[in-house]
Design a protein around this motif. Structure first.
Motif, PDB file in Angstrom:
ATOM      1  N   THR A 146      12.096   8.088 -17.577  1.00  8.62           N
ATOM      2  CA  THR A 146      11.940   9.516 -17.313  1.00  8.62           C
ATOM      3  C   THR A 146      13.299  10.208 -17.273  1.00  8.62           C
ATOM      4  N   PRO A 148      16.405  12.111 -15.720  1.00  8.33           N
ATOM      5  CA  PRO A 148      17.014  11.925 -14.396  1.00  8.33           C
ATOM      6  C   PRO A 148      16.769  13.114 -13.474  1.00  8.33           C
ATOM      7  N   ASP A 149      16.660  12.809 -12.182  1.00 10.76           N
ATOM      8  CA  ASP A 149      16.533  13.845 -11.161  1.00 10.76           C
ATOM      9  C   ASP A 149      17.894  14.392 -10.750  1.00 10.76           C
ATOM     10  N   ILE A 150      18.937  13.613 -11.002  1.00 11.20           N
ATOM     11  CA  ILE A 150      20.288  13.953 -10.559  1.00 11.20           C
ATOM     12  C   ILE A 150      21.235  13.840 -11.733  1.00 11.20           C
ATOM     13  N   SER A 151      22.094  14.821 -11.891  1.00 12.15           N
ATOM     14  CA  SER A 151      23.190  14.760 -12.855  1.00 12.15           C
ATOM     15  C   SER A 151      24.407  15.390 -12.193  1.00 12.15           C
ATOM     16  N   GLU A 206      24.227  14.233  -2.612  1.00 11.21           N
ATOM     17  CA  GLU A 206      23.209  14.790  -3.510  1.00 11.21           C
ATOM     18  C   GLU A 206      21.797  14.478  -3.023  1.00 11.21           C
ATOM     19  N   VAL A 207      21.601  13.321  -2.382  1.00 10.34           N
ATOM     20  CA  VAL A 207      20.255  12.961  -1.915  1.00 10.34           C
ATOM     21  C   VAL A 207      20.061  13.302  -0.433  1.00 10.34           C
ATOM     22  N   GLU A 234      24.010   9.863 -13.470  1.00 14.15           N
ATOM     23  CA  GLU A 234      22.608  10.249 -13.539  1.00 14.15           C
ATOM     24  C   GLU A 234      21.823   9.394 -12.555  1.00 14.15           C
ATOM     25  N   TRP A 236      17.841   8.665 -10.429  1.00 12.69           N
ATOM     26  CA  TRP A 236      16.389   8.804 -10.375  1.00 12.69           C
ATOM     27  C   TRP A 236      15.937   8.474  -8.958  1.00 12.69           C
ATOM     28  N   LYS A 237      15.311   9.407  -8.294  1.00 11.86           N
ATOM     29  CA  LYS A 237      14.883   9.222  -6.905  1.00 11.86           C
ATOM     30  C   LYS A 237      13.513   8.566  -6.841  1.00 11.86           C
ATOM     31  N   THR A 238      13.357   7.656  -5.897  1.00 14.39           N
ATOM     32  CA  THR A 238      12.048   7.133  -5.526  1.00 14.39           C
ATOM     33  C   THR A 238      11.869   7.385  -4.039  1.00 14.39           C
ATOM     34  N   THR A 242      17.517   5.253  -4.674  1.00 15.85           N
ATOM     35  CA  THR A 242      17.950   6.032  -5.824  1.00 15.85           C
ATOM     36  C   THR A 242      18.523   5.069  -6.854  1.00 15.85           C
TER      37      THR A 242
END
Length: 262
Positions: A146, A148-151, A206-207, A234, A236-238, A242
């Motif tokens: 998917t 990325p949620d973060i960049s 960031e998180v 980059e 991806w959060k779960t 991360t």
């Protein structure tokens, strides 16, 4: 190579005062305004500081003759936090070779260090040591499919490797241009653990976490980073972790990485 599995590497107690975790925080990117990382009256010790205390263990395996120290590289790092490190004090550690994997053209040695505060494992990639009929070991964590949620960009400091080496890893290739050239590098390069910790600070922000609340960390070192490089991170959060990667000019430098904060 199988004779190395389970080999004890000894014990060590490392003592420090507040100066050392403060120096560490500055070396991995903390600022003077981050008072809970750089001011002894409010100090919270970054969990990755533990890896500087335990650096003796992978060095001990190389000194024991398990592989050629001139060609072996740090492949993967794992860290599990058990308790907060004290601002100052003494940390008792023991180390052993927890696994040896057969990658065909190379062997991978897992060196695990345990203490009351953390468990850390270095995976050391040793060219020419494979082909002994052992297990290949686990596969790396795949990149999420998917978006990325973060960049976020992470700029390293031109003087960062010179500062970080004062924490104990004084291999000449990180400071001396001739030593770096002998190792096949165009110039001195960053310690992989410095690069990783430098990413954790902005990633935590960031998180919405404090970097001192790191509980689990794993990453693979794919390519060297040079002081002054800007990393593109980059993530991806779960629900509980991360997953992240980092690259420089499109070239992966950290892969199969994951961090979990409380």
């Amino acid at each position: 190579m199988n004779e190395w599995k389970g080999r004890p590497l000894g014990t060590r107690t490392v003592s420090y005062d507040e100066t050392r975790p403060i120096l560490y925080a500055l070396a991995v990117g903390a600022h003077a305004t981050d008072l809970d990382l750089v001011f002894e009256e409010r100090l919270r010790v970054l969990p990755t500081f533990a890896l500087t205390l335990a650096q003796w263990a992978p060095d001990a395996l190389g000194s024991a003759g398990a592989f050629d120290v001139r060609t072996a590289v740090h492949g993967t790092q794992r860290l599990r936090v058990l308790r907060d490190l004290p601002r100052s004090g003494a940390v008792e550690m023991s180390a052993h070779v927890s696994d040896v994997w057969d990658k065909g053209r190379a062997a991978v040695f897992d060196v695990t260090v345990t203490s009351d505060y953390f468990e850390a494992t270095w995976s050391l990639f040793a060219p020419g040591g494979g082909g002994f009929g052992g297990d290949r070991g686990p596969s790396a964590r795949p990149r999420p499919s998917t978006a990325p949620d973060i960049s976020l960009p992470v700029r390293t400091n031109p003087d960062q490797a010179a500062l970080y080496r004062l924490l104990g890893d004084r291999h000449h290739m990180h400071i001396d241009p001739s030593a770096a050239e002998a190792a096949g590098m165009p110039r001195p390069f960053m310690h992989g653990l410095c690069t990783l910790a430098a990413v954790i600070l902005p990633l935590a922000a960031e998180v919405g976490a404090h970097p001192a609340d790191l509980k689990d960390l794993e990453a693979r070192f794919a390519s060297p980073v040079f002081p002054g490089d800007e990393l593109a991170v980059e993530g991806w959060k779960t629900d509980d972790a991360t997953t992240f990667e980092a690259s420089v000019n499109g070239k992966p430098v950290l892969t199969a990485a994951q961090a979990r904060f409380t």
